[in-house]
Design an enzyme around this catalytic site. Structure first.
Site, PDB file in Angstrom:
ATOM      1  N   GLY A  29       0.822  -1.210   0.000  1.00  0.00           N
ATOM      2  CA  GLY A  29       0.000   0.000   0.000  1.00  0.00           C
ATOM      3  C   GLY A  29       0.851   1.252   0.000  1.00  0.00           C
ATOM      4  O   GLY A  29       2.082   1.189   0.036  1.00  0.00           O
ATOM      5  N   SER A  30       0.169   2.403  -0.021  1.00  0.00           N
ATOM      6  CA  SER A  30       0.883   3.667  -0.195  1.00  0.00           C
ATOM      7  C   SER A  30       1.687   4.063   1.044  1.00  0.00           C
ATOM      8  O   SER A  30       2.633   4.854   0.935  1.00  0.00           O
ATOM      9  CB  SER A  30      -0.104   4.774  -0.562  1.00  0.00           C
ATOM     10  OG  SER A  30      -1.085   4.906   0.440  1.00  0.00           O
ATOM     11  N   THR A  31       1.335   3.537   2.215  1.00  0.00           N
ATOM     12  CA  THR A  31       2.125   3.826   3.420  1.00  0.00           C
ATOM     13  C   THR A  31       3.322   2.870   3.467  1.00  0.00           C
ATOM     14  O   THR A  31       4.454   3.298   3.746  1.00  0.00           O
ATOM     15  CB  THR A  31       1.260   3.678   4.689  1.00  0.00           C
ATOM     16  OG1 THR A  31      -0.007   4.286   4.455  1.00  0.00           O
ATOM     17  CG2 THR A  31       1.922   4.350   5.879  1.00  0.00           C
ATOM     18  N   ALA A  85      -2.786  -0.066   7.083  1.00  0.00           N
ATOM     19  CA  ALA A  85      -4.135  -0.580   7.374  1.00  0.00           C
ATOM     20  C   ALA A  85      -5.138   0.419   6.805  1.00  0.00           C
ATOM     21  O   ALA A  85      -4.820   1.593   6.587  1.00  0.00           O
ATOM     22  CB  ALA A  85      -4.348  -0.751   8.871  1.00  0.00           C
ATOM     23  N   ASP A  86      -6.335  -0.069   6.563  1.00  0.00           N
ATOM     24  CA  ASP A  86      -7.406   0.813   6.081  1.00  0.00           C
ATOM     25  C   ASP A  86      -8.169   1.438   7.240  1.00  0.00           C
ATOM     26  O   ASP A  86      -8.738   2.517   7.104  1.00  0.00           O
ATOM     27  CB  ASP A  86      -8.356   0.022   5.177  1.00  0.00           C
ATOM     28  CG  ASP A  86      -7.617  -0.490   3.959  1.00  0.00           C
ATOM     29  OD1 ASP A  86      -7.093   0.344   3.208  1.00  0.00           O
ATOM     30  OD2 ASP A  86      -7.515  -1.714   3.786  1.00  0.00           O
ATOM     31  N   LYS A  96      -8.111  -4.510   6.750  1.00  0.00           N
ATOM     32  CA  LYS A  96      -7.099  -4.406   5.714  1.00  0.00           C
ATOM     33  C   LYS A  96      -7.635  -5.014   4.417  1.00  0.00           C
ATOM     34  O   LYS A  96      -8.639  -5.696   4.407  1.00  0.00           O
ATOM     35  CB  LYS A  96      -5.817  -5.157   6.138  1.00  0.00           C
ATOM     36  CG  LYS A  96      -5.045  -4.403   7.212  1.00  0.00           C
ATOM     37  CD  LYS A  96      -3.733  -5.083   7.621  1.00  0.00           C
ATOM     38  CE  LYS A  96      -2.817  -5.422   6.500  1.00  0.00           C
ATOM     39  NZ  LYS A  96      -2.412  -4.285   5.658  1.00  0.00           N
ATOM     40  N   GLU A 105      -0.956 -10.633   3.285  1.00  0.00           N
ATOM     41  CA  GLU A 105      -0.631  -9.807   4.461  1.00  0.00           C
ATOM     42  C   GLU A 105      -0.930 -10.569   5.749  1.00  0.00           C
ATOM     43  O   GLU A 105      -0.166 -10.509   6.716  1.00  0.00           O
ATOM     44  CB  GLU A 105      -1.431  -8.504   4.417  1.00  0.00           C
ATOM     45  CG  GLU A 105      -0.952  -7.562   3.328  1.00  0.00           C
ATOM     46  CD  GLU A 105      -1.842  -6.357   3.125  1.00  0.00           C
ATOM     47  OE1 GLU A 105      -1.333  -5.331   2.644  1.00  0.00           O
ATOM     48  OE2 GLU A 105      -3.045  -6.423   3.420  1.00  0.00           O
TER      49      GLU A 105
END
Ligand code: 5RP
Length: 232
Positions: A29-31, A85-86, A96, A105
């Site tokens: 993900g972007s993080t 995480a979302d 997630k 994950e």
């Protein structure tokens, strides 16, 4: 401060948990991209780690940075996984799978002694459910699985649409060649119960609720990076 800046700050802070010689799980993900970039810099400076990526996208980024990679077949136990995480609550239960990598994950996190979550401030909420819960299903019988998903949701008092994730006009396929249903359940009162019940549906591969897996969260805020430890 932008969300991206918060993501970068929290990813950099996570480096404090990395030690020479560690076996690491790399999130997606972007993080997580910021964390992988930071690990790449440290590896270029001589850090000795070996890493298991949680997606093909993360594997490609890691390879481009010469980060040594391994698999859970070769290295079945990891010291630490750092992932995004979302959504997360104060007990560090997570939703997630927004990026579609929830299965790998969860497998990588479950093989790790510790899981450190890195998020921007928008991801922290009092009760899980504002982010639609991703549920990964096998393509065979997906319509029947969809109906069983909807029935479980109803039994748990969850309302809202269950939608097949699409990409470029076709169903989104995960790295494992599965489909994802995004379940806009609203507030999830019994996340552990729902997670167990969803996984009892034969066509469900895994759901995006990560219950009791995270050991620590680093939340990027405008006032700096906040640490959350689980209240259990
Ligand atoms: C991918 C995930 C990600 O960790 C989650 O979607 C958060 O991503 P981002 O850091 O881009 O907000 O679960 O499957």
């Amino acid at each position: 401060m932008s969300a991206d800046r918060q993501k970068r700050d929290t990813a950099r802070r996570a480096l404090e948990f990395v030690e020479d010689g560690m076996r690491l799980g790399l999130g997606t993900g972007s993080t997580a991209v910021h964390f992988v970039a930071a690990i790449g810099e440290r590896v270029a400076d001589g850090l000795n780690v070996i890493c298991v990526p949680t997606s093909e996208a993360t594997a490609a980024q890691a390879r481009s940075l010469n980060i040594p990679l391994t698999t859970l077949e070769e290295t079945p136990e990891l010291d630490l996984t750092v992932d995004g995480a979302d959504e997360l609550d104060d007990a560090l239960n997570l939703i997630k799978g927004g990026g579609g990598a929830l299965l790998r994950e969860k497998i990588v996190a479950s093989a790790s002694d510790r899981m450190v979550i890195i998020v921007d401030a928008s991801k922290h909420s009092e009760a899980l459910g504002s982010f639609a819960l991703p549920v990964e299903v096998v393509p065979f019988g997906a319509e029947a699985t969809y109906r069983q998903l909807a029935a479980v949701a109803k039994a748990f008092g969850c309302q809202g649409d269950v939608t097949l994730r699409m990409k470029d006009g076709a169903p989104f396929m995960t790295d494992g060649q599965h489909l994802i249903y995004d379940c806009a359940f609203g507030v999830i009162e019994d996340a552990p119960g729902l997670a167990d019940e969803l996984n009892r549906i034969p066509g469900v591969v895994e759901n995006g609720l990560f219950i009791g897996m995270a050991t620590l969260a680093l939340v990027g805020t405008d006032g700096g990076v906040k640490t959350i430890e689980p209240k259990r």
